[in-house]
Design a protein around this motif. Structure first.
Motif, PDB file in Angstrom:
ATOM      1  N   VAL A   5     -17.399  15.813 -10.172  1.00 28.72           N
ATOM      2  CA  VAL A   5     -17.369  15.980 -11.621  1.00 28.72           C
ATOM      3  C   VAL A   5     -17.885  17.383 -11.935  1.00 28.72           C
ATOM      4  O   VAL A   5     -18.931  17.786 -11.426  1.00 28.72           O
ATOM      5  N   ILE A   6     -17.156  18.108 -12.770  1.00 28.37           N
ATOM      6  CA  ILE A   6     -17.555  19.458 -13.163  1.00 28.37           C
ATOM      7  C   ILE A   6     -17.885  19.450 -14.653  1.00 28.37           C
ATOM      8  O   ILE A   6     -17.071  19.036 -15.477  1.00 28.37           O
ATOM      9  N   LEU A   7     -19.087  19.915 -14.981  1.00 23.19           N
ATOM     10  CA  LEU A   7     -19.583  19.957 -16.353  1.00 23.19           C
ATOM     11  C   LEU A   7     -19.861  21.394 -16.764  1.00 23.19           C
ATOM     12  O   LEU A   7     -20.125  22.246 -15.919  1.00 23.19           O
ATOM     13  N   GLY A   8     -19.856  21.643 -18.057  1.00 20.14           N
ATOM     14  CA  GLY A   8     -20.201  22.963 -18.556  1.00 20.14           C
ATOM     15  C   GLY A   8     -19.644  23.200 -19.943  1.00 20.14           C
ATOM     16  O   GLY A   8     -18.885  22.382 -20.477  1.00 20.14           O
ATOM     17  N   ASN A   9     -20.015  24.312 -20.498  1.00 22.08           N
ATOM     18  CA  ASN A   9     -19.578  24.716 -21.833  1.00 22.08           C
ATOM     19  C   ASN A   9     -18.079  24.991 -21.831  1.00 22.08           C
ATOM     20  O   ASN A   9     -17.474  25.228 -20.779  1.00 22.08           O
ATOM     21  N   ALA A  10     -17.463  24.970 -22.991  1.00 23.22           N
ATOM     22  CA  ALA A  10     -16.082  25.429 -23.127  1.00 23.22           C
ATOM     23  C   ALA A  10     -16.035  26.891 -22.705  1.00 23.22           C
ATOM     24  O   ALA A  10     -16.941  27.666 -23.032  1.00 23.22           O
ATOM     25  N   GLY A  11     -15.040  27.261 -21.947  1.00 22.75           N
ATOM     26  CA  GLY A  11     -14.927  28.637 -21.473  1.00 22.75           C
ATOM     27  C   GLY A  11     -15.808  28.962 -20.279  1.00 22.75           C
ATOM     28  O   GLY A  11     -15.869  30.108 -19.848  1.00 22.75           O
ATOM     29  N   SER A  12     -16.483  27.957 -19.721  1.00 23.69           N
ATOM     30  CA  SER A  12     -17.382  28.209 -18.586  1.00 23.69           C
ATOM     31  C   SER A  12     -16.631  28.338 -17.267  1.00 23.69           C
ATOM     32  O   SER A  12     -17.182  28.826 -16.288  1.00 23.69           O
ATOM     33  N   GLY A  13     -15.383  27.892 -17.232  1.00 20.50           N
ATOM     34  CA  GLY A  13     -14.602  27.971 -16.001  1.00 20.50           C
ATOM     35  C   GLY A  13     -14.391  26.626 -15.323  1.00 20.50           C
ATOM     36  O   GLY A  13     -14.013  26.582 -14.156  1.00 20.50           O
ATOM     37  N   LYS A  14     -14.618  25.529 -16.043  1.00 21.45           N
ATOM     38  CA  LYS A  14     -14.469  24.192 -15.460  1.00 21.45           C
ATOM     39  C   LYS A  14     -13.056  23.972 -14.913  1.00 21.45           C
ATOM     40  O   LYS A  14     -12.890  23.538 -13.777  1.00 21.45           O
ATOM     41  N   SER A  15     -12.057  24.264 -15.723  1.00 20.87           N
ATOM     42  CA  SER A  15     -10.671  24.027 -15.311  1.00 20.87           C
ATOM     43  C   SER A  15     -10.278  24.921 -14.140  1.00 20.87           C
ATOM     44  O   SER A  15      -9.614  24.474 -13.200  1.00 20.87           O
ATOM     45  N   THR A  16     -10.685  26.170 -14.202  1.00 18.22           N
ATOM     46  CA  THR A  16     -10.363  27.112 -13.128  1.00 18.22           C
ATOM     47  C   THR A  16     -10.994  26.670 -11.821  1.00 18.22           C
ATOM     48  O   THR A  16     -10.336  26.652 -10.770  1.00 18.22           O
ATOM     49  N   LEU A  17     -12.268  26.292 -11.864  1.00 21.52           N
ATOM     50  CA  LEU A  17     -12.939  25.823 -10.654  1.00 21.52           C
ATOM     51  C   LEU A  17     -12.304  24.527 -10.158  1.00 21.52           C
ATOM     52  O   LEU A  17     -12.097  24.351  -8.954  1.00 21.52           O
ATOM     53  N   ALA A  18     -11.970  23.623 -11.065  1.00 19.73           N
ATOM     54  CA  ALA A  18     -11.350  22.359 -10.661  1.00 19.73           C
ATOM     55  C   ALA A  18     -10.033  22.603  -9.927  1.00 19.73           C
ATOM     56  O   ALA A  18      -9.773  21.993  -8.886  1.00 19.73           O
ATOM     57  N   ARG A  19      -9.214  23.496 -10.463  1.00 16.30           N
ATOM     58  CA  ARG A  19      -7.939  23.799  -9.797  1.00 16.30           C
ATOM     59  C   ARG A  19      -8.172  24.411  -8.425  1.00 16.30           C
ATOM     60  O   ARG A  19      -7.505  24.054  -7.447  1.00 16.30           O
ATOM     61  N   ALA A  20      -9.129  25.331  -8.332  1.00 20.08           N
ATOM     62  CA  ALA A  20      -9.415  25.969  -7.044  1.00 20.08           C
ATOM     63  C   ALA A  20      -9.939  24.950  -6.033  1.00 20.08           C
ATOM     64  O   ALA A  20      -9.508  24.940  -4.874  1.00 20.08           O
ATOM     65  N   LEU A  21     -10.849  24.085  -6.467  1.00 16.54           N
ATOM     66  CA  LEU A  21     -11.369  23.047  -5.576  1.00 16.54           C
ATOM     67  C   LEU A  21     -10.277  22.064  -5.169  1.00 16.54           C
ATOM     68  O   LEU A  21     -10.197  21.658  -4.005  1.00 16.54           O
ATOM     69  N   GLY A  22      -9.454  21.665  -6.133  1.00 19.59           N
ATOM     70  CA  GLY A  22      -8.366  20.741  -5.834  1.00 19.59           C
ATOM     71  C   GLY A  22      -7.434  21.301  -4.776  1.00 19.59           C
ATOM     72  O   GLY A  22      -7.042  20.593  -3.839  1.00 19.59           O
ATOM     73  N   LYS A  23      -7.098  22.558  -4.916  1.00 20.16           N
ATOM     74  CA  LYS A  23      -6.217  23.207  -3.932  1.00 20.16           C
ATOM     75  C   LYS A  23      -6.920  23.341  -2.586  1.00 20.16           C
ATOM     76  O   LYS A  23      -6.344  23.039  -1.538  1.00 20.16           O
ATOM     77  N   HIS A  24      -8.159  23.786  -2.615  1.00 22.24           N
ATOM     78  CA  HIS A  24      -8.922  24.017  -1.390  1.00 22.24           C
ATOM     79  C   HIS A  24      -9.157  22.721  -0.607  1.00 22.24           C
ATOM     80  O   HIS A  24      -9.073  22.709   0.617  1.00 22.24           O
ATOM     81  N   LEU A  25      -9.459  21.643  -1.328  1.00 19.77           N
ATOM     82  CA  LEU A  25      -9.771  20.367  -0.677  1.00 19.77           C
ATOM     83  C   LEU A  25      -8.570  19.427  -0.600  1.00 19.77           C
ATOM     84  O   LEU A  25      -8.673  18.341  -0.040  1.00 19.77           O
ATOM     85  N   ASP A  26      -7.454  19.829  -1.202  1.00 20.27           N
ATOM     86  CA  ASP A  26      -6.242  19.016  -1.227  1.00 20.27           C
ATOM     87  C   ASP A  26      -6.479  17.661  -1.886  1.00 20.27           C
ATOM     88  O   ASP A  26      -6.151  16.610  -1.331  1.00 20.27           O
ATOM     89  N   VAL A  27      -7.083  17.707  -3.076  1.00 24.08           N
ATOM     90  CA  VAL A  27      -7.300  16.487  -3.858  1.00 24.08           C
ATOM     91  C   VAL A  27      -6.775  16.704  -5.279  1.00 24.08           C
ATOM     92  O   VAL A  27      -6.645  17.829  -5.735  1.00 24.08           O
TER      93      VAL A  27
END
Length: 181
Positions: A5-27
């Protein structure tokens, strides 16, 4: 680590990090804004939203980004194996939110029919972003402690810490924890 689960303010980079993690971990990646908002920024029925979230995290591996603490923590946190708090400075969040609104590009983490624009609602949203750490974060953290006090939490601030975190992960393989099914 198969459920994050990724938490943070709007504009903090949650979506960007989620996409990078999803690609990196293949989930798979679950964007809560995409599940919540309907065209024209219409809010769904609470039960409908909860059903969408329950369905989206029903698999054994996912990255779920977004706060929605009072609405979904009881669904997400009991299954989470890690929580990442993005501690992005508010001026960075504020600037990113303004820029993405001015550029008005479609966002992969938002549903169709929900484009950001400079209007009265946007000004209210900017207030949310600016006061997030003082006004909203404490209640999100309190809800996290109530529902998922044993879920490990890491705090990441800035591109360097995020890059170091990503470099420490095995690439393109699922990470297994003893309690994963």
């Amino acid at each position: 680590m198969q459920r994050i689960v990724i938490l943070g303010n709007a504009g903090s980079g949650k979506s960007t990090l989620a996409r990078a993690l999803g690609k990196h971990l293949d989930v798979s990646v679950v964007h809560l804004d995409r599940l919540f908002w309907e065209p024209g920024w219409t809010e769904p029925n609470a039960d409908e939203f909860r059903a969408r979230v329950t369905n989206a995290i029903s698999s054994d591996a996912w990255i779920c980004e977004g706060n929605y603490s009072r609405r979904t923590f009881d669904i997400r946190l009991p299954r989470a194996q890690l929580i990442i708090w993005l501690d992005t400075p508010r001026i960075t969040c504020f600037t990113r939110v303004i820029m993405r609104s001015v550029l008005n590009r479609p966002r992969a983490d938002m549903p169709a029919g929900c484009t950001e624009k400079l209007d009265r609602a946007f000004l209210s949203f900017l207030n949310y972003v600016w006061t997030f750490d003082r006004t909203y974060r404490p209640s999100i953290e309190a809800a996290r402690l109530l529902v998922g006090p044993l879920v490990p939490v890491i705090h990441l601030c800035g591109a360097r810490q995020i890059a170091e975190f990503m470099q420490g992960l095995p690439s393109s393989t699922r990470l297994h924890c003893p309690d994963s099914a």
